[in-house]
Design an enzyme around this catalytic site. Structure first.
Site, mmCIF file in Angstrom:
data_model
loop_
_atom_site.group_PDB
_atom_site.id
_atom_site.type_symbol
_atom_site.label_atom_id
_atom_site.label_comp_id
_atom_site.label_asym_id
_atom_site.label_seq_id
_atom_site.Cartn_x
_atom_site.Cartn_y
_atom_site.Cartn_z
ATOM 1 N N LEU A 157 24.978 -12.376 9.363
ATOM 2 C CA LEU A 157 24.135 -13.406 8.749
ATOM 3 C C LEU A 157 24.221 -13.349 7.228
ATOM 4 C CD1 LEU A 157 21.951 -15.630 8.961
ATOM 5 C CD2 LEU A 157 20.239 -13.793 9.024
ATOM 6 N N PHE A 188 27.476 -6.631 3.846
ATOM 7 C CA PHE A 188 26.618 -5.573 4.389
ATOM 8 C C PHE A 188 26.579 -5.585 5.924
ATOM 9 C CE2 PHE A 188 24.283 -6.849 0.350
ATOM 10 C CZ PHE A 188 24.900 -5.904 -0.427
ATOM 11 N N ARG A 274 13.469 -6.643 14.095
ATOM 12 C CA ARG A 274 12.459 -6.005 13.247
ATOM 13 C C ARG A 274 11.667 -4.964 14.015
ATOM 14 N NH1 ARG A 274 11.609 -11.985 10.728
ATOM 15 N NH2 ARG A 274 13.250 -11.753 9.151
ATOM 16 N N GLN A 310 -5.388 24.125 2.556
ATOM 17 C CA GLN A 310 -6.096 22.924 3.003
ATOM 18 C C GLN A 310 -5.455 21.643 2.479
ATOM 19 O OE1 GLN A 310 -10.222 21.846 1.669
ATOM 20 N NE2 GLN A 310 -10.725 22.263 3.823
ATOM 21 N N GLU A 395 16.992 -6.524 7.883
ATOM 22 C CA GLU A 395 16.290 -7.317 8.900
ATOM 23 C C GLU A 395 15.165 -8.134 8.264
ATOM 24 O OE1 GLU A 395 18.200 -7.267 11.129
ATOM 25 O OE2 GLU A 395 18.117 -5.633 12.574
ATOM 26 N N ARG A 407 2.417 -16.975 5.039
ATOM 27 C CA ARG A 407 2.666 -18.351 5.452
ATOM 28 C C ARG A 407 2.012 -18.639 6.810
ATOM 29 N NH1 ARG A 407 8.815 -19.767 5.527
ATOM 30 N NH2 ARG A 407 8.488 -19.555 3.257
#
Length: 412
Positions: A157, A188, A274, A310, A395, A407
């Protein structure tokens, strides 16, 4: 396939130092137990994956990383357990499992090698795209060898000029008779040069998302070539190259779905992708928490184990809490995606955003708590840091995840 395999296999998570394994006892990890909430069948799938990760992946992950080896034989062993087409339908060789089952499996595998599991997850996404949107001839041609990992797949893509803005991609596919002629390049691409099947999003129409189609390009097609292997911070067990098309003629029969459907296919694939990548981050974080717990118990400073401090106890508690919160969010999103709910896209984006950020923070904190040892390549924690960092970028970058979530909220 998975159910029968898991009855033969035990399970333990390998804790690494220079390839040395040690079992993790469930009684010591009860509050972060990844099997909590799963049914018996899912627990069996998980055991198979954990065992495979411990036996076949964890002892080799450092070598794969340092020598940049693509572990074909080990991935084909994983495919024998059903991991080559986890959520592909069974009639073409897939395991036919749910998105939740898939998340559970990828989380477990990623404890053994996050980089290799991430590639397996991308391969699975490509097989699912063909299985879901291809016609019967395409499904039966491409999916069986992908499910056995006789052949490997890459998702194409991203381009040099279109990363987050995927709808602006420029790779063209002009129809000439019964072929498309592809020109352009993808950047990529995981598995680039090694994969046999390239699921390519390309422009068959006008500008914008409606002009994009999905075409399968097979390795060896004239006009298909590859760039140099990229040198990366992590994900070194899988090659990354540019994929280049120069008057590359591909049969119209290799188009998946209708013309103009490619962007929709790409986005639907990425919703699952994803969840898959976030699950890989979970595996890295889970392993890092275990490694840190063991280091705190063994390492002594000022006359007593670090586990007695701690401040470090509280840090470990924060890491465990972030891990469990991430796991619950991912699994909730996986169920929403499986049920095809309206909120699935937003929940997948939330899970990817939250889990990849939080799990990287867990791995990074684990390195810090190992002190100078954490920065040595003899210790696995540094590899989990490097291999999980890119999950915040690919992704759909986490900045894009925020955009998608906002959105969705504003359109209600």
């Amino acid at each position: 396939m998975l159910a029968s395999g898991c009855r033969r296999l035990g399970a333990h998570l390998g804790c690494l130092r220079g390839g040395i394994q040690a079992p993790v006892h469930r009684s010591l990890t009860s509050c972060i137990d990844p099997s909590m909430g799963l049914n018996e069948e899912q627990k069996e799938f998980q055991k198979v994956a954990f065992d495979f990760a411990a036996r076949e992946m964890a002892p080799n992950m450092a070598e794969w990383d340092q020598k940049e080896l693509f572990p074909v034989d080990v991935m084909r062993k994983a495919a024998l357990l059903g991991f080559g087409g986890v959520y592909v339908r069974t009639d073409v060789g897939g395991s036919g499992l749910s998105r939740l089952d898939t998340s559970v499996i990828f989380e477990a595998l990623a404890t053994g090698c996050t980089s290799t599991t991430a590639y397996i997850s991308i391969h699975n996404m490509c097989a699912w795209i063909i299985d879901s949107f291809g016609n019967e001839e395409q499904r039966h041609k491409f999916c069986p060898p992908l499910c056995t990992m006789e052949k490997f797949a890459s998702y194409c893509l991203t381009e040099p000029g279109s990363g987050s803005d995927a709808a602006s991609l420029l790779t063209s596919a002009k129809r000439q008779g019964d072929h498309y002629i592809l020109n352009g390049s993808k950047a990529f691409i995981s598995g680039g040069g090694e994969s046999d099947i390239y699921v390519v999003m390309c422009r068959t129409g006008g500008p914008g998302p409606k002009g994009i189609s999905c075409i399968v390009v097979e390795k060896g097609t004239p006009g298909l070539s590859f760039g140099k292997k990229e040198k990366k911070v992590g994900w070194n067990s899988q090659p990354t190259r540019a994929v280049i098309f120069e008057d590359c003629a591909v049969s119209v029969a290799n188009r998946i779905g209708n013309e103009g459907q490619g962007f929709l296919i790409a986005m639907k694939g990425l919703n699952g992708g994803r969840i898959n990548i976030a699950s890989c981050s979970l595996g890295a974080a889970h392993a890092s928490v275990i490694l840190t717990r063991d280091h705190l118990n063994v390492r002594k400073q000022f006359g007593e184990p670090l586990a007695s401090k701690q401040y470090l106890q509280f840090k470990l508690a924060d890491m465990a809490t972030r891990l469990v919160a991430s796991r619950l969010m991912i699994r909730s999103a996986a169920v929403a995606l499986q049920e095809e709910r309206e909120d699935a896209m937003a929940l997948c984006s939330m899970a990817k955003l939250f889990a990849t950020d939080e799990c990287f923070a867990i791995c990074n904190q684990a390195l810090q708590m190992h002190g100078g040892y954490g920065y040595l390549k003899d210790y696995a924690v540094q590899q989990y840091v490097r291999d999980s960092r890119v999950h915040q970028i690919l992704e759909g970058s986490n900045e894009v995840m925020r955009m998608l979530i906002s959105r969705s909220l504003l359109q209600e």
